[in-house]
Design an enzyme around this catalytic site. Sequence first.
Site, PDB file in Angstrom:
ATOM      1  CB  SER A 193       4.680  -3.255   2.444  1.00  0.00           C
ATOM      2  OG  SER A 193       4.182  -2.327   3.375  1.00  0.00           O
ATOM      3  CG  MET A 194      -1.531  -4.300   2.639  1.00  0.00           C
ATOM      4  SD  MET A 194      -2.615  -3.049   1.918  1.00  0.00           S
ATOM      5  CE  MET A 194      -4.201  -3.847   2.242  1.00  0.00           C
ATOM      6  CD1 TRP A 209      -3.181   1.011   1.205  1.00  0.00           C
ATOM      7  CD2 TRP A 209      -1.619   2.409   1.955  1.00  0.00           C
ATOM      8  NE1 TRP A 209      -3.785   2.205   1.505  1.00  0.00           N
ATOM      9  CE2 TRP A 209      -2.847   3.098   1.961  1.00  0.00           C
ATOM     10  CE3 TRP A 209      -0.491   3.109   2.390  1.00  0.00           C
ATOM     11  CZ2 TRP A 209      -2.996   4.408   2.385  1.00  0.00           C
ATOM     12  CZ3 TRP A 209      -0.609   4.427   2.805  1.00  0.00           C
ATOM     13  CH2 TRP A 209      -1.858   5.064   2.801  1.00  0.00           C
ATOM     14  CG  HIS A 266       8.315   0.303   4.130  1.00  0.00           C
ATOM     15  ND1 HIS A 266       8.183  -0.883   4.831  1.00  0.00           N
ATOM     16  CD2 HIS A 266       7.219   0.392   3.330  1.00  0.00           C
ATOM     17  CE1 HIS A 266       7.059  -1.475   4.480  1.00  0.00           C
ATOM     18  NE2 HIS A 266       6.460  -0.731   3.569  1.00  0.00           N
ATOM     19  CG  ASP A 291      10.232  -0.602   7.451  1.00  0.00           C
ATOM     20  OD1 ASP A 291       9.397   0.306   7.576  1.00  0.00           O
ATOM     21  OD2 ASP A 291      10.101  -1.545   6.655  1.00  0.00           O
TER      22      ASP A 291
END
Length: 305
Positions: A123-124, A57, A285, A256
């Site tokens: 990530s997501m 995201w 990130h 991150d």
Amino acid sequence: MLGIGAAAVGAAALPLASRAQRAAAHDRSGTIRTKDGVELFVKDWGQGRPLILTHAWPLSSDCWEQPALAIAEAGYRVISYDRRGFGRSSQPSTGYDYNTFADDLATVIQATGARDATLAGFSMGGGEIVRYLSRHGSKGIAKVALVAAVVPGLARNRNNPQGVDPAFFDGLKDSLRKDRATFLAGLLREVFYDVQTSARSTNPVSQAVLDWSLQMAMQASLRALIGSVDAFGKEDFVPDLAAVTVPTLILHGSADKPVPFELTARRAAAGIRQARLVEYGGTSHGLLVTERARVTQDLLDWLAA
């Protein structure tokens, strides 16, 4: 429906072609339809053992483009897709929860006929994979890779007492409603890529990359962006970790900001039975950009292991 059957025919027809030519010959894209009528945009590159990629995201599958191309050219089949509401996929009014996302991943796996697949989530996107294994099991899945993933959760709760105040995520939704373009531009620069930290990386983030990332983010519907915040921010995956029974590689930056290493990677490695944790020291990130070569090689090594 995305065409799949031509792959085997094409492979037989090009026995003398180079690896890159074979990969290019099988590159294809299109849409598949979920059980609730959503069209998911899918890219299916190369041939060989499949790697299926899920994205972060607020981006789309394009965030994986350069590692995906390198991995396809190395002799693997690479399948990536835009989450519902993001990129070139349909923008429904509902379905922005991890159970639905996991079922969408199941649809992609079934429609592409991927077998003995490795699932890699950024990530997501790591949440889709863990929830998929919890809801659908690991049949046909060989390995997993979690790249800067939100698993096993960000928000403070009884399983994560040191987590982020849930009200923080409500603030993200407010910012999106007020001025999503300005908010996302700042988020990508200062938090996602952390440009100051990334200046010391192997592949510093340029303004062009920031512009490209914002373009990806702005493809998503506002409803999808807002609707997904509670999913990636507040979901607790601790109960799902027992379902991750296949070998799992965890790649995560120690610096991150949005997905802190200790809240996620460290806890995931402790909770997944066959986990291997690789810490990227001083990396934030957006490591698909800032540490692209290293991530690509780590994934290639993991696929070959």
